[in-house]
Design an enzyme around this catalytic site. Sequence first.
Site, short mmCIF file in Angstrom:
data_model
loop_
_atom_site.label_atom_id
_atom_site.label_comp_id
_atom_site.label_asym_id
_atom_site.label_seq_id
_atom_site.Cartn_x
_atom_site.Cartn_y
_atom_site.Cartn_z
N MET A 97 1.57 5.65 -10.29
CA MET A 97 0.99 6.80 -11.25
C MET A 97 0.60 7.80 -10.43
O MET A 97 0.63 9.18 -10.79
CB MET A 97 0.26 6.27 -12.24
CG MET A 97 0.48 5.15 -13.31
SD MET A 97 1.88 5.86 -14.35
CE MET A 97 1.15 7.42 -14.98
N GLU A 98 0.06 7.56 -9.23
CA GLU A 98 -0.37 8.53 -8.23
C GLU A 98 0.89 9.41 -7.84
O GLU A 98 0.90 10.62 -7.80
CB GLU A 98 -1.17 8.02 -7.28
CG GLU A 98 -2.71 7.69 -7.70
CD GLU A 98 -2.84 6.31 -8.48
OE1 GLU A 98 -3.80 6.14 -8.99
OE2 GLU A 98 -1.76 5.50 -8.64
N ASP B 291 4.68 27.31 -12.58
CA ASP B 291 3.77 28.34 -13.02
C ASP B 291 3.79 29.74 -12.01
O ASP B 291 3.70 30.67 -12.30
CB ASP B 291 2.26 27.64 -12.66
CG ASP B 291 1.05 28.83 -12.90
OD1 ASP B 291 1.19 29.41 -14.04
OD2 ASP B 291 0.27 28.88 -11.90
N PHE C 89 -6.40 5.03 -18.26
CA PHE C 89 -6.39 3.55 -17.68
C PHE C 89 -6.07 3.44 -16.07
O PHE C 89 -6.05 2.40 -15.81
CB PHE C 89 -5.76 2.76 -18.46
CG PHE C 89 -6.25 2.61 -19.97
CD1 PHE C 89 -7.51 2.48 -20.28
CD2 PHE C 89 -5.44 2.80 -20.78
CE1 PHE C 89 -8.15 2.52 -21.45
CE2 PHE C 89 -5.87 2.78 -22.20
CZ PHE C 89 -7.28 2.62 -22.43
N CYS C 90 -5.88 4.42 -15.59
CA CYS C 90 -5.62 4.41 -14.17
C CYS C 90 -7.13 4.28 -13.69
O CYS C 90 -7.99 4.81 -13.78
CB CYS C 90 -5.08 5.64 -13.53
SG CYS C 90 -3.37 5.68 -13.72
N HIS C 91 -7.08 3.17 -12.37
CA HIS C 91 -8.22 3.08 -11.59
C HIS C 91 -8.41 4.03 -10.67
O HIS C 91 -7.56 4.57 -9.92
CB HIS C 91 -7.98 1.70 -10.87
CG HIS C 91 -8.14 0.39 -11.71
ND1 HIS C 91 -6.96 0.11 -12.44
CD2 HIS C 91 -9.19 -0.20 -12.11
CE1 HIS C 91 -7.38 -0.99 -13.25
NE2 HIS C 91 -8.65 -1.21 -13.08
#
Length: 162
Positions: A118-119, A133, A81-83
């Site tokens: 969120m970014e 990794d 739901f992130c734009h």
Amino acid sequence: MTSRSRTLTHLDPDGRPAMVDVSDKTSTRREARAECRVRFPVGVAAQLRDSGLRSAKGGIVDTAVIAGTMAVKRTHELIPFCHPLPIDGCRIGIDWDGANVLRIECSVRTTHRTGVEMEALTGATVAALTVYDMCKALSHRIVLGPAKLLGKRGGRRDVGTL
């Protein structure tokens, strides 16, 4: 916390998942800063320090910065739901915090109708995953986290520090 009660914004009145409608919001400058830590076993941290943070796969910090930046720009593809946002700026800093902890910080800026928390969190955590990794051949006892929002500005309320 304000006196009005807060609700989950990504649920519709029936409790079903829904994207927030930001069409009535004003575009303003939005900024966010997040971090994620990578804790190495002591011997692995010493080996990485001695190598200048290089592994058989290449420069660990440089690769993590690139991966984190790419993740910032693609957050809307990872989090349902992130734009999609135009990213005006992204900075990722990586440095030792003590003998065996690598601290990754991601700062993101945009001018838009919704924030970039969120970014920033995605950039910091994907950079940390990239470090894992690149170093997992040395140990699988590497621990990621915590990942946390340090601050945000713009929008309805400001949080933490930038």
